[in-house]
Design a protein around this motif. Sequence first.
Motif, PDB file in Angstrom:
ATOM      1  N   GLY A  24      79.564  31.064  49.307  1.00  0.00           N
ATOM      2  CA  GLY A  24      78.480  31.504  48.766  1.00  0.00           C
ATOM      3  C   GLY A  24      77.580  32.573  49.591  1.00  0.00           C
ATOM      4  O   GLY A  24      76.561  32.861  49.249  1.00  0.00           O
ATOM      5  N   ALA A  28      74.419  35.110  48.263  1.00  0.00           N
ATOM      6  CA  ALA A  28      73.061  34.612  48.671  1.00  0.00           C
ATOM      7  C   ALA A  28      72.663  35.706  49.640  1.00  0.00           C
ATOM      8  O   ALA A  28      71.515  36.090  49.612  1.00  0.00           O
ATOM      9  N   VAL A 152      76.179  28.282  56.128  1.00  0.00           N
ATOM     10  CA  VAL A 152      76.463  27.823  54.651  1.00  0.00           C
ATOM     11  C   VAL A 152      78.010  27.316  54.461  1.00  0.00           C
ATOM     12  O   VAL A 152      78.735  28.052  54.812  1.00  0.00           O
ATOM     13  N   ALA A 154      80.458  24.709  51.872  1.00  0.00           N
ATOM     14  CA  ALA A 154      80.609  23.940  50.672  1.00  0.00           C
ATOM     15  C   ALA A 154      81.902  23.269  50.580  1.00  0.00           C
ATOM     16  O   ALA A 154      82.976  23.713  51.638  1.00  0.00           O
ATOM     17  N   LEU A 207      73.051  24.751  55.260  1.00  0.00           N
ATOM     18  CA  LEU A 207      73.080  24.590  53.566  1.00  0.00           C
ATOM     19  C   LEU A 207      74.415  24.213  53.133  1.00  0.00           C
ATOM     20  O   LEU A 207      75.299  25.029  53.397  1.00  0.00           O
ATOM     21  N   ASP A 208      74.278  23.222  52.333  1.00  0.00           N
ATOM     22  CA  ASP A 208      75.817  22.775  51.694  1.00  0.00           C
ATOM     23  C   ASP A 208      75.517  23.196  50.209  1.00  0.00           C
ATOM     24  O   ASP A 208      74.558  22.838  49.593  1.00  0.00           O
ATOM     25  N   THR A 209      76.070  24.277  49.770  1.00  0.00           N
ATOM     26  CA  THR A 209      75.780  24.709  48.529  1.00  0.00           C
ATOM     27  C   THR A 209      76.846  24.231  47.459  1.00  0.00           C
ATOM     28  O   THR A 209      76.682  24.729  46.348  1.00  0.00           O
ATOM     29  N   LEU A 212      75.056  23.615  44.384  1.00  0.00           N
ATOM     30  CA  LEU A 212      73.933  24.518  44.114  1.00  0.00           C
ATOM     31  C   LEU A 212      74.314  25.703  43.082  1.00  0.00           C
ATOM     32  O   LEU A 212      75.458  26.270  43.701  1.00  0.00           O
ATOM     33  N   PRO A 214      73.719  29.485  42.674  1.00  0.00           N
ATOM     34  CA  PRO A 214      73.552  30.891  43.376  1.00  0.00           C
ATOM     35  C   PRO A 214      72.051  30.987  43.684  1.00  0.00           C
ATOM     36  O   PRO A 214      71.522  30.966  44.716  1.00  0.00           O
ATOM     37  N   GLU A 216      69.565  29.060  43.511  1.00  0.00           N
ATOM     38  CA  GLU A 216      68.935  27.929  44.273  1.00  0.00           C
ATOM     39  C   GLU A 216      69.388  28.104  45.799  1.00  0.00           C
ATOM     40  O   GLU A 216      68.439  27.973  46.482  1.00  0.00           O
ATOM     41  N   VAL A 217      70.255  28.640  46.146  1.00  0.00           N
ATOM     42  CA  VAL A 217      70.852  29.056  47.626  1.00  0.00           C
ATOM     43  C   VAL A 217      69.947  30.060  48.042  1.00  0.00           C
ATOM     44  O   VAL A 217      69.055  30.038  49.089  1.00  0.00           O
ATOM     45  N   ARG A 220      66.362  28.912  48.402  1.00  0.00           N
ATOM     46  CA  ARG A 220      66.136  28.192  49.872  1.00  0.00           C
ATOM     47  C   ARG A 220      66.118  29.020  51.005  1.00  0.00           C
ATOM     48  O   ARG A 220      65.238  28.623  52.022  1.00  0.00           O
TER      49      ARG A 220
END
Length: 231
Positions: A24, A28, A152, A154, A207-209, A212, A214, A216-217, A220
């Motif tokens: 992501g 982001a 980032v 996931a 950041l673990d997406t 989440l 998009p 929200e990423v 943050r």
Amino acid sequence: MKARVAPGGGRRLVIAIDGPSGAGKSTAGRALARRLGYLFLDTGAMYRALGLKALRAGVPLDAEAALAELARTTRIELAGSGDVVSLDGEDVSGAIRTREVSAAASRVSVHPSVRRVMVAHQQEMGRAGGVVLDGRDVGTVVFPHADVKFYVDADPRRRAERRHAELAAAGTASDVDAIEREIRARDHADSTRSDSPLTRAPGAVYLDTTGLAPEEVVQRMAAIVEERLRA
Ligand code: DC
């Protein structure tokens, strides 16, 4: 790199976003850049454009010297908010997103002399600040002194599902299991190569997406950037 003072008086930061494919980053990064009025540089798109050119020109993907020469003589431009990629003046924004080009990009990106050409180009484009760059080595090699760094990540299955949905939206049918295998293979290649492997830069915000959306990423990230701007 320290925050710079732009002619208008505002601080124009260098923001580095690294991580594996499909986490992501570019969605982001693009939204963050838009929100801040910054330039967005998708460095992976540059390796993709070179991979496409090598495939078209029939340059073997393990021929380092020939690929470095190709990189030096190729004009790769990122326009718009980073979503328009041009290769020697041709819009290749769609053509660089195929699975074949993904694999080629990963292979051309292992060569140190190719990376040197790309990194110099990226440093030149980001030098003035006011830029969000996404890639694998932005916070470690391209801008080790970036003002804000993100890593980032996931879950691989979730990343495969996202890639699968993107391909479907572009009208290409794919098999999500096959995509997941390719993603894992590329992760392995990108993080075990000897030059500039994908790794979390010191000081990068993780950041673990996986769970989440998009938006929200981006929120943050924006909150962290705003905090740095106030500091
Ligand atoms: O982010 P992406 O999937 O579009 O990147 C394509 C390939 O380019 C990927 O396999 C790793 C490589 N890459 C790299 O080595 N360094 C970067 N800064 C960006 C991408």
